[in-house]
Design an enzyme around this catalytic site. Structure first.
Site, PDB file in Angstrom:
ATOM      1  N   CYS A 259      -4.143  -1.304 -23.865  1.00 15.48           N
ATOM      2  CA  CYS A 259      -4.571  -0.712 -23.016  1.00 15.48           C
ATOM      3  C   CYS A 259      -3.141  -1.226 -21.754  1.00 15.48           C
ATOM      4  CB  CYS A 259      -5.528  -0.930 -22.401  1.00 15.48           C
ATOM      5  SG  CYS A 259      -6.293  -2.314 -22.108  1.00 15.48           S
TER       6      CYS A 259
ATOM      7  N   GLU B  12      -6.028 -10.615 -24.609  1.00 13.34           N
ATOM      8  CA  GLU B  12      -5.634 -10.421 -24.366  1.00 13.34           C
ATOM      9  C   GLU B  12      -5.204 -12.107 -24.440  1.00 13.34           C
ATOM     10  OE1 GLU B  12      -6.367  -9.357 -20.694  1.00 13.34           O
ATOM     11  OE2 GLU B  12      -8.245  -9.884 -20.634  1.00 13.34           O
TER      12      GLU B  12
ATOM     13  N   ASP C 231      -1.939  -9.689 -20.330  1.00 10.93           N
ATOM     14  CA  ASP C 231      -1.849 -11.059 -20.805  1.00 10.93           C
ATOM     15  C   ASP C 231      -1.639 -11.533 -21.872  1.00 10.93           C
ATOM     16  OD1 ASP C 231      -2.680 -12.104 -17.962  1.00 10.93           O
ATOM     17  OD2 ASP C 231      -4.405 -10.503 -18.653  1.00 10.93           O
TER      18      ASP C 231
ATOM     19  N   HIS D 219       0.950  -1.578   0.235  1.00  8.87           N
ATOM     20  CA  HIS D 219       0.074   0.210   0.256  1.00  8.87           C
ATOM     21  C   HIS D 219       0.582   1.188  -0.359  1.00  8.87           C
ATOM     22  CE1 HIS D 219      -3.559  -0.665   0.940  1.00  8.87           C
ATOM     23  NE2 HIS D 219      -3.988  -0.678   0.029  1.00  8.87           N
TER      24      HIS D 219
HETATM   25  C1  PEP Z   1      -3.570  -6.878 -20.120  1.00  7.44           C
HETATM   26  O1  PEP Z   1      -4.026  -7.919 -19.545  1.00  7.44           O
HETATM   27  O2  PEP Z   1      -2.850  -6.317 -20.660  1.00  7.44           O
HETATM   28  C2  PEP Z   1      -5.004  -5.668 -19.507  1.00  7.44           C
HETATM   29  C3  PEP Z   1      -4.664  -4.660 -19.516  1.00  7.44           C
HETATM   30  O3  PEP Z   1      -5.504  -6.054 -18.353  1.00  7.44           O
HETATM   31  P1  PEP Z   1      -4.568  -6.355 -16.465  1.00  7.44           P
HETATM   32  O4  PEP Z   1      -2.903  -6.053 -16.091  1.00  7.44           O
HETATM   33  O5  PEP Z   1      -5.524  -5.548 -15.853  1.00  7.44           O
HETATM   34  O6  PEP Z   1      -4.328  -7.756 -16.320  1.00  7.44           O
HETATM   35 MG    MG Z   2      -5.204  -8.889 -18.341  1.00  2.00          MG
END
Ligand code: PEP
Ligand code: MG
Length: 754
Positions: free
Chosen positions: A674, A603, A627, A362
């Site tokens: 993302c 992903e 992912d 945290h």
């Molecule tokens: C990803 O897998 O790139 C993603 C944005 O999701 P997370 O990191 O939350 O698994």
């Molecule tokens: Mg992900």
């Protein structure tokens, strides 16, 4: 010149040690080619730098002290290319780096030749000229021959241990304690030790002398701690994004309604004295968190123990701690808690150093929210002896320097100045469009949720929220949050960004993100019950979330829904049916809800090969490279043993993105990225070249990525991308892109603090 060369080689061969050999080379070379300066930089792979080892013409005090990071400056360029660089006006070269320590104010001409042995660059031999001067071919080959001679002497010094000795002498002055980067940045300041206020571990077992009295004083102590936390939360004011203030609410909730209190009272009723009962119940609670698989949740154990110590302090003495905080406070402790951090006035907090914890603690999360550097897990610090010492906390590399030598202080001061200059320069980009030099706009959105980034800057600077990870509101509670709680959560984000869009991703639990109250026991969690699979198997959870999203959006209509971990088409069809069902129900209940746009996260590899069918069904696609990389490369992104194999700049990740973008284009379905790759300035030209429509990243990356985007034309980015796509591994892509950014004068963006 041949005669001179022979003489120098003869002298170098007869030199008693490397130091002498270097001296002979620089002195004779300067004289022979009539340069003003001649210097040798040797490559030090341990410190990833080129270190000035000999000079004639520059300030000799700088020898052993000036360190140029491997890929910076013209010296870095010579080493990277393993070729000479010969420029008449060094300062106009995009890779030029001005160094003050050497006193090189007035030099124009630059010739650098690599010192190579067995294809490995061991250093760089440099000649400088006060006037603009391009050195002649003969002079270049002369230095080349000398450099080859020097290579032999260096290899000899390596095998005799002499080189190591030279390097260690200078490293002795630079000794540091190693930890993990917790929050980026560098700070120089005075230590304030975050002491444990009271030690629960040493509380002995005793019988209660008066059970009712013990219960009474326990409750009073709890009330006082609640008041303390309220005060600390108030101290932070609007400095802390609302998401992170939830931490203090969670702590207060633990104290007001949690079993922590009732369990302690039950133990007192069993006959334990109040302090002993507190020790037992705190340990029980902390252990539950200790045993969790998820690092984020495991770190909550330290919050529980901190609460215990605070209650104990009130039970034992009831005297609040008064500390004088210096202007640049570096808070150092064995287990620095978020609450201890909150006690330091925000304006005085320069950095945090903790001997335990990781970047998921945290306190590290809060440090990032405050933009304060943090170094975590520095296990070899003797915290008790550090009070008032001057320290350097390097949150980029996870290093701590205690009472640093003036040389090190000077280096870090320069780094701080560079950082400051960089953020000043970056701030000039606030509010301007993120577009390529030929006018292609790539809007930048914000990633938020798991780690709060909803600071003022992120709200102002982003085109909206590209990924809101809804897991956090689920993770900090002890049960699934009710529809109303979710509504207020989502509405806060929607309102903050209105009228810009907010992409809410439905619950993505499983894998490395279990909920404490919804255990998922699997031998292979990343290939198991994750993301949309859990939601579809529990329509009651999914429908509650969708209802909350749709209701939060009433009156705004800026929300988009994103489905995580989709691997099969039927998951999208089923989700769309459930979303429609939630919409119908709410309409029947009289709510003015609207169908939002729905998108799918790409992903997993199977999604990459089903883009056409997916794009036909939804309104947008968002590539989750975190992912996607782990599934394409078959590397668990959290497993340190295979961490070296995980790299989202791998050409196969780029090829997968290319495939998604090209196929989605046929159906005119917009594609965003993302994952972490989106916020990496090195990858920005590739995203432009691949034709990604938008990017979503954490707030710290927004201006850096924008700067890179605004430096490249789409056609140039495409050329780079085509070459990168053909490469064979991630290091090739990284080196190539580093070179491309360096050539544009953007090197500082990719080597922060160096
Ligand atoms: C990803 O897998 O790139 C993603 C944005 O999701 P997370 O990191 O939350 O698994
Ligand atoms: Mg992900």
């Amino acid at each position: 010149m041949l005669e001179t060369l022979r003489r120098i080689i003869h002298e170098v061969n007869g030199a008693p040690n490397l130091g002498q050999a270097l001296k002979i080379i620089v002195e004779s070379a300067r004289e022979a080619i009539d340069a003003n300066v001649c210097s040798v930089y040797l490559t030090d792979f341990d410190t990833q730098s080129h270190i000035l080892r000999a000079t004639v013409g520059l300030n000799e005090d700088a020898v052993g002290k000036v360190k140029l990071p491997l890929h910076r400056g013209l010296v870095g360029l010579v080493a990277e290319r393993a070729e000479p660089v010969n420029v008449d006006e060094a300062a106009t070269h995009p890779r030029y780096l001005f160094i003050t320590e050497t006193g090189e104010t007035h030099y124009h001409g630059f010739l650098g030749v690599p010192i190579i042995q067995n294809r490995k660059v061991l250093g760089v031999l440099v000649a400088r000229q006060k006037e603009p001067r391009r050195f002649g071919d003969e002079e270049v080959t002369f230095l080349f021959t000398l450099a080859a001679q020097l290579a032999g002497a260096i290899i000899h010094a390596q095998s005799s241990g002499e080189l190591e000795e030279i390097q260690q002498t200078s490293q002795k002055q630079r000794r540091f304690h190693r930890g993990q980067p917790g929050s980026p940045g560098v700070a120089i300041g005075q230590v304030v030790v975050a002491y444990k206020m009271a030690d629960l571990d040493v509380v002995p077992d005793r019988q209660s002398a008066d059970i009712d009295k013990d219960i009474n004083i326990f409750q009073q102590a709890v009330d006082k701690v609640i008041a303390d936390i309220k005060r600390l939360k108030g101290n932070l004011g609007d400095k802390l994004p609302s998401e992170d203030q939830a931490l203090f609410d969670a702590l207060m909730m633990m104290l007001s309604s949690d079993t922590l209190v009732t369990r302690t009272i039950a133990l007192i009723r069993d006959g334990h004295w109040v302090q002993g009962a507190l020790r037992m119940s705190i340990e029980e609670h902390a252990r539950v968190f200790d045993e969790m698989d998820d690092v984020y949740l495991r770190e909550r154990a330290s919050d529980v123990r901190d609460l215990g110590r605070r209650i104990l302090m009130h039970l034992q003495s009831d005297t609040p701690l008064e500390i004088e905080y210096p202007e640049n406070t570096v808070l150092v402790g064995d287990d620095v808690s978020a609450v201890q951090l909150a006690e330091v006035p925000v304006a005085k907090l320069a950095a945090i150093v903790s001997t335990t914890g990781s970047s998921s603690s945290h306190v590290a999360i809060l440090a990032r929210a405050f933009a304060v550097p943090a170094v975590m897990g520095v296990s070899d610090l003797l915290v008790g002896r550090m009070e008032n010492q001057t320290v350097i906390a390097d949150g980029y590399r996870g290093r701590v320097y205690l009472s640093p030598e003036p040389v090190v202080l000077g280096e870090y001061q320069r780094m701080l100045d560079e950082d400051r200059a960089l953020s000043d320069e970056l701030s000039g980009l606030q509010g301007v469009r993120c577009e390529s030099t030929d006018g292609i706009e790539v809007p930048l959105y914000l990633n938020t949720g798991l780690v709060s980034d909803i600071g003022k800057f992120g709200v102002q600077e982003s085109a909206g929220v590209g990924l809101y990870r809804t897991e956090l509101p689920f993770m900090i509670r002890d049960r699934f949050p009710a529809e109303m709680i979710q509504i207020s959560n989502y509405r806060r984000v929607i309102q903050a960004f209105h009228p810009r869009p907010v992409v809410l991703r439905t619950l993505d639990i499983g894998g490395d993100k279990p909920l404490p109250y919804f255990p998922i026991e699997e031998s292979n969690p990343f290939l198991g019950w994750r993301g949309i699979r859990v939601s579809l198997d529990h329509p009651e959870i999914f429908l509650t979330q969708i209802r909350a999203i749709l209701r939060a959006d009433i009156g705004y209509h800026t929300v988009k829904i994103l489905l995580p971990m989709v691997s099969n088409i039927n998951e999208v069809d089923e989700s769309l049916l459930l979303i429609q069902r939630a919409l119908n129900e709410l309409e029947e209940e009289g709510f003015a809800v609207k169908m939002p746009e729905v998108g799918v996260m790409i992903e997993v590899p199977s999604a990459v090969y089903q883009i056409e069918a997916l794009a036909r069904r939804v309104d947008f696609l968002s590539i989750g490279t975190n992912d996607l990389t782990q599934y394409l490369l078959a590397v668990d992104r959290n497993n340190s043993r295979v961490a070296d194999l995980y790299n989202d700049m791998h050409p196969v990740v780029l090829r997968a993105i290319q495939q998604v973008v090209n196929t989605a284009k046929d159906t005119r379905c917009p594609v965003s990225v993302c994952g972490e790759l989106a916020g990496n300035p090195l990858a920005a030209p590739l995203m432009l070249g691949l034709g990604v429509d938008s990017l979503s990243m954490s707030s710290g990356s927004l201006l850096k990525v924008k700067w890179v985007m605004r430096s490249f034309a789409r056609s140039n980015a495409r050329q780079l991308t085509n070459l990168a796509l053909k490469m064979e591994d991630s290091s090739q892509v990284i080196n190539f892109m580093q070179g491309a950014l360096d050539d544009m004068g953007l090197g500082r963006l990719i080597r922060p603090g160096r």
